[in-house]
Design a protein around this motif. Structure first.
Motif, mmCIF file in Angstrom:
data_model
loop_
_atom_site.group_PDB
_atom_site.id
_atom_site.type_symbol
_atom_site.label_atom_id
_atom_site.label_comp_id
_atom_site.label_asym_id
_atom_site.label_seq_id
_atom_site.Cartn_x
_atom_site.Cartn_y
_atom_site.Cartn_z
ATOM 1 N N ALA A 385 0.554 -0.973 -0.391
ATOM 2 C CA ALA A 385 -0.100 0.021 0.056
ATOM 3 C C ALA A 385 0.726 1.376 -0.040
ATOM 4 O O ALA A 385 0.723 2.106 -0.908
ATOM 5 N N LYS A 386 2.107 1.471 0.479
ATOM 6 C CA LYS A 386 2.996 2.430 0.372
ATOM 7 C C LYS A 386 3.206 2.518 -0.442
ATOM 8 O O LYS A 386 3.366 3.041 -1.317
ATOM 9 N N TYR A 387 3.827 1.612 -1.467
ATOM 10 C CA TYR A 387 4.068 2.304 -2.772
ATOM 11 C C TYR A 387 3.846 2.267 -3.520
ATOM 12 O O TYR A 387 3.883 3.606 -4.402
ATOM 13 N N TRP A 388 2.243 1.492 -3.363
ATOM 14 C CA TRP A 388 1.509 2.450 -4.602
ATOM 15 C C TRP A 388 1.153 3.025 -4.467
ATOM 16 O O TRP A 388 -0.066 3.888 -5.367
ATOM 17 N N ILE A 389 0.276 4.062 -3.508
ATOM 18 C CA ILE A 389 -0.507 4.931 -2.748
ATOM 19 C C ILE A 389 0.449 5.845 -3.815
ATOM 20 O O ILE A 389 -0.022 7.491 -4.185
ATOM 21 N N ALA A 390 1.100 5.606 -2.307
ATOM 22 C CA ALA A 390 2.454 6.753 -2.812
ATOM 23 C C ALA A 390 2.799 7.355 -3.607
ATOM 24 O O ALA A 390 3.030 8.382 -4.463
#
Ligand SMILES: Cc1cc2nc3c(=O)[nH]c(=O)nc-3n(C[C@H](O)[C@H](O)[C@H](O)COP(=O)(O)OP(=O)(O)OC[C@H]3O[C@@H](n4cnc5c(N)ncnc54)[C@H](O)[C@@H]3O)c2cc1C
Length: 549
Positions: A385-390
């Motif tokens: 989630a950190k990777y994709w949303i950022a």
């Protein structure tokens, strides 16, 4: 407000100035996420935060805090070192507002199911008028699990961290009404590879006390009261607590060398610091620095996902507002079919980001209560989630900015500030590649995390054939060890989209999940605004903001 017309022409077709708005009330995907993740009890708390966040005054404080960024005062007028940062009053106002609503503590103080989701909602809402203060809010929230590695330290600091009062005075923490916490890991020679840290820790006579010597290349919010930091002790890389004041009441040797000139995030001070026989207290065992501080990093990564979702939400909501009130070619922009597609696609991207960010917040909540399955899911899904949303955040902000036409590209509006803030989430707390490598590491060391992830995904099996095909493709890709690192971004992107699809298929109205699968799964990536012709544009827009029509 009556504004004098210029003599040469009448100003028409500029959108009205915003009045106070309730950022919570307009956000249906947020309300739904809170309800399904056990935080229904906090809807009123979130609404109060959303109302304060949406005040014209709060947005103005955000503008002021950025226009007048912090200044470092290394020395006083007599030449003594003081190492203090001065902020515009607007920054203090925003800090006080965040702490009043518990953006820094609610997850630990509420003491009930859904606490991290409730706190996540407050954080997501308050990051929207100004994200700079979210940095110290996030670190103050995130430090708790790391501190708990040392019960004595936790007993000393946790009650202070739970205070809702913002106390900007520069005094020993024990004398203050409320405290904040920071984190200093990154050194000049490497931030991702913290094992290369060169700062040294020399044990003092007393158990757990050390003197640190070295530097940190990035240390945000240096006026926090304490910091977790890493240094090389005799037993290896170790985690330490460095307070700004020593236990004997003297100012600690925490030297703020200069503040960074940053692209964005300008309200927040990010500094370079030096330790020179700086007093520190060990947290956890010698040599266990990374496992000790990783608990903090895990929480800040969840906050990056929540914060980036908040920034995307604010940008999209502004675009909806602008297009509701601005006309071109004889129609309001929101009525133009192609613009409607862009707005609906932005809304869909935000809804998917919100669903995923709150899913990982819920996993943190459940794992704190001892749910091992949720811990495993959170271990993997947080990095995803950190990777994709950022990663998606700058794209969304850019597209929302373009919806404003030229008005989006001038400094007076909030879009420029959001645009400069947007890439940061993908850099700090582990940059994009580092997240992807972390996903591979978790899969390799804890294969159970993969099963937890597929158990989550599997709950939407059969709901959409494109989703089922994507799942099968993912299983195949994960089974193939060849070139795993080189392919890691593709793998993590696939996992992120599958997670988002599974959440929307299960929890959003049918056409929303279907539109997500139709536009994001299968064929290669396309620009925003390319939803299929039969996509439920009206429904997507109405879910993002019922007043946008
Ligand atoms: C505004 C701001 C505030 C910050 N505040 C703080 C703070 O308060 N405390 C703190 O400790 N740090 C802070 N940081 C630092 C931040 O966490 C680091 O910049 C980040 O972790 C990356 O480290 P680095 O800059 O040394 O880049 P590097 O580690 O040199 O990485 C450069 C690039 O290489 C990639 N990379 C690294 N290793 C690999 C690999 N094995 N394979 C493929 N790619 C790889 C990274 O993803 C990145 O894209 C802040 C940074 C910014 C911009």
């Amino acid at each position: 407000m009556i504004r004098a017309a210029r003599e040469t022409h009448e100003v028409v077709n500029q959108v009205p100035f915003l009045e106070d708005v309730d950022l919570f009330a307009a956000d249906l995907p947020l309300r739904e996420a809170m309800t399904r993740h056990g935080a229904e009890w906090a809807l009123e708390l979130a609404q109060a935060a959303g109302q304060d966040a949406g005040k014209v005054e709060t947005f103005e404080q955000g503008r002021l805090a950025n226009t007048y960024p912090p200044r470092l005062r290394t020395h006083d007028e007599r030449g003594h070192r003081i190492d203090q940062v001065e902020f515009h009053p607007a920054y203090h106002h925003l800090m006080a507002l965040n702490m009043k609503h518990g953006a820094h503590c609610l997850g630990w103080t509420a003491g009930r199911e859904g606490a991290h989701v409730a706190r996540g909602a407050v954080f997501y809402l308050l990051t929207q008028p100004e994200a700079g203060v979210s940095c110290p809010m996030s670190m103050t929230h995130a430090v708790v699990p790391s501190l708990r590695n040392d019960p004595a330290l936790a007993a000393e600091w946790e009650p202070r961290l739970g205070s809702r009062e913002y106390d900007p005075s520069f005094r020993p923490a024990g004398e203050k009404a409320g405290v904040t916490f920071g984190m200093a890991m990154t050194e000049k020679q490497g931030g991702s590879d913290v094992r290369a840290n060169s700062t040294r820790a020399e044990p003092l006579g007393a158990e757990g006390e050390y003197l640190l010597s070295g530097h940190k290349w990035f240390c945000s919010a240096p006026m926090c009261d304490g910091f977790l930091t890493l240094a090389q002790a005799p037993g290896g890389l170790t985690c330490f607590l460095v307070p700004r004041w020593c236990p004997d009441g003297s100012q600690n040797r925490f030297f703020v060398q200069r503040l960074k000139e940053k692209i964005g995030n300008r309200a927040n001070a990010s500094s370079e610091i030096e330790y020179d026989r700086t007093w520190a207290r060990r947290v956890g065992e010698e040599g266990r620095g990374v496992p000790t501080i990783i608990d903090m990093v895990h929480s800040t990564r969840i906050d990056v996902a929540l914060g980036a979702a908040g920034i995307m939400r604010q940008a999209t909501w502004r675009a909806l507002y602008h297009c509701t009130h601005r006309s071109a070619f004889g129609k309001r922009l929101i009525e133009q079919p192609l613009m409607r597609n862009v707005l609906a696609d932005l809304a869909l991207e935000c809804e998917a980001a919100t669903a995923l960010a709150f899913r990982v917040a819920a996993a943190q909540d459940a794992s704190q209560r001892g749910d091992e399955g949720e811990r495993r899911l959170g271990r993997l899904a947080t990095a995803v989630a950190k990777y994709w949303i950022a990663k998606r955040c700058p794209h969304v902000v850019f597209e929302a900015l373009e919806c404003h036409g030229g008005n989006g590209y001038v400094e007076e509006g909030i879009l420029s500030r959001l645009y400069r803030e947007a890439p940061l989430g993908s850099i700090w707390e582990g940059s994009g590649n580092v997240q992807c490598l972390d996903v591979l590491r978790a899969m390799q060391r804890e294969p159970d995390t993969v099963e937890a992830l597929f158990a989550e995904l599997g709950q939407a099996s059969g709901a959409d054939s494109r989703f089922d095909a994507a799942l099968a493709g993912l299983r195949q890709a994960l089974a193939d060890p060849a070139q795993a690192q080189a392919r890691a971004r593709r793998t993590v992107e696939g996992l992120a989209l599958a997670l988002q699809a599974s959440l929307l298929l299960r929890h959003a109205p049918g056409p929303v999940g279907e539109a997500f699968c139709a536009s994001r799964l299968g064929e290669g990536w396309r620009e925003l605004g390319t939803l299929p012709g039969d996509a439920p544009l009206d429904q997507l827009i109405a879910r993002a903001d019922p007043s946008a029509r």
